[in-house]
Design a protein around this motif. Structure first.
Motif, PDB file in Angstrom:
ATOM      1  N   PRO A 178       0.794  -1.238   0.000  1.00 27.60           N
ATOM      2  CA  PRO A 178       0.000   0.000   0.000  1.00 27.60           C
ATOM      3  C   PRO A 178       0.825   1.285   0.000  1.00 27.60           C
ATOM      4  N   ASN A 179       2.011   1.241   0.612  1.00 24.64           N
ATOM      5  CA  ASN A 179       2.852   2.439   0.643  1.00 24.64           C
ATOM      6  C   ASN A 179       3.789   2.542  -0.553  1.00 24.64           C
ATOM      7  N   GLY A 180       3.659   1.626  -1.506  1.00 25.09           N
ATOM      8  CA  GLY A 180       4.503   1.641  -2.691  1.00 25.09           C
ATOM      9  C   GLY A 180       5.725   0.763  -2.600  1.00 25.09           C
ATOM     10  N   ASP A 181       5.991   0.174  -1.436  1.00 29.22           N
ATOM     11  CA  ASP A 181       7.159  -0.709  -1.310  1.00 29.22           C
ATOM     12  C   ASP A 181       7.030  -1.917  -2.231  1.00 29.22           C
ATOM     13  N   LEU A 182       8.189  -2.385  -2.676  1.00 34.59           N
ATOM     14  CA  LEU A 182       8.236  -3.589  -3.493  1.00 34.59           C
ATOM     15  C   LEU A 182       8.086  -4.827  -2.616  1.00 34.59           C
ATOM     16  N   LYS A 183       7.870  -5.959  -3.254  1.00 30.47           N
ATOM     17  CA  LYS A 183       7.684  -7.226  -2.544  1.00 30.47           C
ATOM     18  C   LYS A 183       8.937  -8.073  -2.711  1.00 30.47           C
ATOM     19  N   THR A 184       9.548  -8.420  -1.582  1.00 30.14           N
ATOM     20  CA  THR A 184      10.856  -9.061  -1.577  1.00 30.14           C
ATOM     21  C   THR A 184      10.801 -10.566  -1.357  1.00 30.14           C
ATOM     22  N   ALA A 185       9.655 -11.102  -1.013  1.00 34.41           N
ATOM     23  CA  ALA A 185       9.443 -12.539  -0.821  1.00 34.41           C
ATOM     24  C   ALA A 185       7.931 -12.739  -0.694  1.00 34.41           C
ATOM     25  N   ARG A 186       7.480 -13.993  -0.867  1.00 33.69           N
ATOM     26  CA  ARG A 186       6.050 -14.274  -0.808  1.00 33.69           C
ATOM     27  C   ARG A 186       5.801 -15.622  -0.146  1.00 33.69           C
ATOM     28  N   ARG A 187       4.635 -15.761   0.464  1.00 36.23           N
ATOM     29  CA  ARG A 187       4.209 -17.051   0.975  1.00 36.23           C
ATOM     30  C   ARG A 187       3.999 -18.032  -0.174  1.00 36.23           C
ATOM     31  N   GLY A 188       4.185 -19.312   0.125  1.00 32.24           N
ATOM     32  CA  GLY A 188       3.773 -20.339  -0.811  1.00 32.24           C
ATOM     33  C   GLY A 188       2.259 -20.418  -0.861  1.00 32.24           C
ATOM     34  N   SER A 189       1.739 -20.816  -2.011  1.00 31.36           N
ATOM     35  CA  SER A 189       0.290 -20.862  -2.199  1.00 31.36           C
ATOM     36  C   SER A 189      -0.094 -22.137  -2.930  1.00 31.36           C
ATOM     37  N   SER A 190      -1.055 -22.866  -2.378  1.00 37.09           N
ATOM     38  CA  SER A 190      -1.559 -24.080  -3.028  1.00 37.09           C
ATOM     39  C   SER A 190      -3.073 -24.091  -2.997  1.00 37.09           C
ATOM     40  N   ARG A 191      -3.684 -24.560  -4.093  1.00 38.47           N
ATOM     41  CA  ARG A 191      -5.123 -24.794  -4.142  1.00 38.47           C
ATOM     42  C   ARG A 191      -5.355 -26.298  -4.151  1.00 38.47           C
ATOM     43  N   VAL A 192      -6.176 -26.757  -3.241  1.00 34.55           N
ATOM     44  CA  VAL A 192      -6.453 -28.181  -3.082  1.00 34.55           C
ATOM     45  C   VAL A 192      -7.951 -28.425  -3.271  1.00 34.55           C
ATOM     46  N   ARG A 193      -8.285 -29.466  -4.017  1.00 39.16           N
ATOM     47  CA  ARG A 193      -9.678 -29.850  -4.193  1.00 39.16           C
ATOM     48  C   ARG A 193      -9.935 -31.165  -3.465  1.00 39.16           C
ATOM     49  N   ILE A 194     -10.983 -31.185  -2.647  1.00 39.10           N
ATOM     50  CA  ILE A 194     -11.434 -32.412  -1.984  1.00 39.10           C
ATOM     51  C   ILE A 194     -12.752 -32.822  -2.630  1.00 39.10           C
ATOM     52  N   GLU A 195     -12.794 -34.023  -3.192  1.00 39.82           N
ATOM     53  CA  GLU A 195     -14.002 -34.527  -3.852  1.00 39.82           C
ATOM     54  C   GLU A 195     -14.509 -35.756  -3.100  1.00 39.82           C
ATOM     55  N   ILE A 196     -15.778 -35.729  -2.796  1.00 41.36           N
ATOM     56  CA  ILE A 196     -16.415 -36.810  -2.033  1.00 41.36           C
ATOM     57  C   ILE A 196     -17.441 -37.527  -2.912  1.00 41.36           C
ATOM     58  N   THR A 197     -17.393 -38.829  -2.889  1.00 38.12           N
ATOM     59  CA  THR A 197     -18.414 -39.642  -3.542  1.00 38.12           C
ATOM     60  C   THR A 197     -19.138 -40.449  -2.472  1.00 38.12           C
ATOM     61  N   GLY A 198     -20.444 -40.249  -2.395  1.00 41.45           N
ATOM     62  CA  GLY A 198     -21.264 -41.004  -1.450  1.00 41.45           C
ATOM     63  C   GLY A 198     -22.211 -41.941  -2.191  1.00 41.45           C
ATOM     64  N   ARG A 199     -23.430 -42.037  -1.710  1.00 38.31           N
ATOM     65  CA  ARG A 199     -24.422 -42.880  -2.390  1.00 38.31           C
ATOM     66  C   ARG A 199     -25.794 -42.246  -2.211  1.00 38.31           C
ATOM     67  N   ASP A 283     -18.576 -45.362   6.205  1.00 41.87           N
ATOM     68  CA  ASP A 283     -18.500 -46.539   5.351  1.00 41.87           C
ATOM     69  C   ASP A 283     -19.209 -46.239   4.029  1.00 41.87           C
ATOM     70  N   GLY A 284     -18.568 -46.585   2.949  1.00 47.41           N
ATOM     71  CA  GLY A 284     -19.159 -46.371   1.640  1.00 47.41           C
ATOM     72  C   GLY A 284     -18.820 -45.048   0.999  1.00 47.41           C
ATOM     73  N   ALA A 285     -18.197 -44.131   1.740  1.00 40.95           N
ATOM     74  CA  ALA A 285     -17.786 -42.858   1.161  1.00 40.95           C
ATOM     75  C   ALA A 285     -16.368 -42.971   0.588  1.00 40.95           C
ATOM     76  N   ARG A 286     -16.106 -42.190  -0.450  1.00 39.50           N
ATOM     77  CA  ARG A 286     -14.768 -42.128  -1.036  1.00 39.50           C
ATOM     78  C   ARG A 286     -14.283 -40.682  -1.001  1.00 39.50           C
ATOM     79  N   VAL A 287     -13.023 -40.512  -0.677  1.00 39.98           N
ATOM     80  CA  VAL A 287     -12.419 -39.183  -0.589  1.00 39.98           C
ATOM     81  C   VAL A 287     -11.247 -39.113  -1.561  1.00 39.98           C
ATOM     82  N   GLN A 288     -11.280 -38.123  -2.425  1.00 43.44           N
ATOM     83  CA  GLN A 288     -10.175 -37.908  -3.365  1.00 43.44           C
ATOM     84  C   GLN A 288      -9.641 -36.495  -3.177  1.00 43.44           C
ATOM     85  N   VAL A 289      -8.323 -36.389  -2.974  1.00 38.81           N
ATOM     86  CA  VAL A 289      -7.672 -35.097  -2.759  1.00 38.81           C
ATOM     87  C   VAL A 289      -6.703 -34.847  -3.906  1.00 38.81           C
ATOM     88  N   SER A 290      -6.766 -33.660  -4.498  1.00 44.34           N
ATOM     89  CA  SER A 290      -5.836 -33.317  -5.573  1.00 44.34           C
ATOM     90  C   SER A 290      -5.355 -31.883  -5.400  1.00 44.34           C
TER      91      SER A 290
END
Length: 380
Positions: A178-199, A283-290
């Motif tokens: 906000p004050n105009g300073d440059l950015k000298t390092a950054r946090r790591g960033s990940s997007r994760v999807r959790i998909e559930i299959t039930g019945r 029981d019977g649920a499936r979890v997939q993480v990507s």
């Protein structure tokens, strides 16, 4: 010429605003390949006008742009400087004609993409134009403009990696602090999807035969929150949840996308490994993480400090005091910094409201940033 860059850039202030208005008027939401490709054609033509060679790099969700501008004088054969940008925005087509019209008021410019980051594109182009007009000596310049930066650059990561090879430094045109300073390092960033299959089953007549994917997803998200709480300084945001269809049907599918931010690679790896091992509660649920996209943590370094000192010296030559600080947000400079390329980000105009309806920039900082980049290119 150092002291002259400020004056030369000031003479381009009105044209910079005109070009920014043109760029904002051509809306480019992430994933809209036709809109992004039309804008990419515009960039290719612009970089060619500036004396470079430019090309579109095909991607299914929108093409990226790579440009190379030759150096001049004694530095012409030296390793290039790399500039990283993007032409996608978070705003859908129609945002400009709805709740975010372009407007200039009391030196402030509003509109979708002015801050993140079409203002940065205009700043770089203007700096290159000034250098060409003055026939100033400089290293070669390489430019990568990604089409999917706003979703983690999943299709641009390999391109950024390849084009980082052999460069002497990398500069991001993202917004500054906000004050105009440059950015000298950054946090790591990940997007994760959790998909559930039930019945699926009738929710009243035969609920015992069903397995609720939504209930399973809720429990998995609680588990994720508990897991994240066991680590220091990890940011976690559940950005989307989808699932089910009717209240009288036990839902058979559900999913969520989660954004994580990490301060160091070890924590990032530990969290992602743990989430990848999530097991069903029912029981019977499936979890997939990507992992949908990933930008590794860019940590402060001695090389980065040295680059900041050189940029600060270039800033003083055009009457600007340049500072730097670590940033929480992620961008493509995460990758160059992680690869060991001395990197700085935040060379776009000063403003506020990234990803927000009040997105805006301070108009006067457009020529100021152009003068700074011209000084950097001709002094490093």
């Amino acid at each position: 010429m150092a002291n002259g860059w400020q004056q030369a850039a000031a003479g381009q202030a009105a044209r910079m605003l005109e070009r920014l208005h043109e760029y904002v008027a051509q809306e480019t939401p992430t994933g809209d390949a036709n809109a992004l490709n039309a804008f990419a054609d515009r960039l290719v033509a612009r970089y060619a006008d500036l004396g470079g060679t430019a090309r579109r790099v095909p991607a299914a969700t929108g093409d990226h742009v790579v440009a190379n501008l030759p150096g001049r004088g004694p530095l012409a054969e030296q390793p290039p400087l790399l500039f990283l940008a993007h032409h996608d925005t978070v705003w859908p087509v129609g945002q400009l004609g709805g709740s975010m019209p372009w407007r200039e008021e009391d030196g402030i410019v509003h509109g979708p993409g002015v801050f993140d980051m079409k203002g940065g594109l205009v700043v770089l182009e203007t700096a290159l134009q000034l250098i060409a007009e003055q026939e100033a000596n400089h290293r070669p310049v390489r430019i990568v403009v990604a089409a999917d930066e706003e979703v983690g650059s999943p299709s641009a990561r390999g391109l950024v990696t390849a084009e980082s090879e052999g460069v002497v430094a990398a500069f991001g045109l993202e917004p500054p602090h906000p004050n105009g300073d440059l950015k000298t390092a950054r946090r790591g960033s990940s997007r994760v999807r959790i998909e559930i299959t039930g019945r699926e089953a009738h929710a009243a007549l035969d609920p015992e035969s069903g397995v609720s994917a939504i209930d399973e997803l809720v429990d998995q998200l609680i588990a994720v929150r508990s897991l994240v709480g066991s680590f220091d300084d990890v940011l976690c945001n559940v950005g989307t949840i989808t699932g089910g269809g009717r209240t009288n049907v036990v839902p058979g599918t559900a999913s969520a996308e989660i954004g994580f931010r990490f301060i160091d690679p070890d924590t990032e790896r530990a969290v992602l490994d743990s989430i990848g091992k999530l097991e069903p509660v029912r029981d019977g649920a499936r979890v997939q993480v990507s992992v949908v996209s990933n930008r590794p943590a860019w940590r402060p370094s001695a090389e980065g400090d040295e680059l900041l000192a050189k940029v600060a010296a270039a800033g003083r030559s055009v009457g600007q005091e340049v500072g730097g600080a670590v940033a929480a947000g992620a961008a493509d400079t995460n990758l160059t910094g992680w690869l060991g390329v001395p990197s700085l980000d935040g060379f776009g105009p000063v403003g506020k409201g990234a990803h927000a309806i009040h997105e805006q920039i301070v108009a006067a900082t457009l020529p100021e940033r152009a003068a700074l980049i011209a000084a950097i290119i001709t002094s490093l």
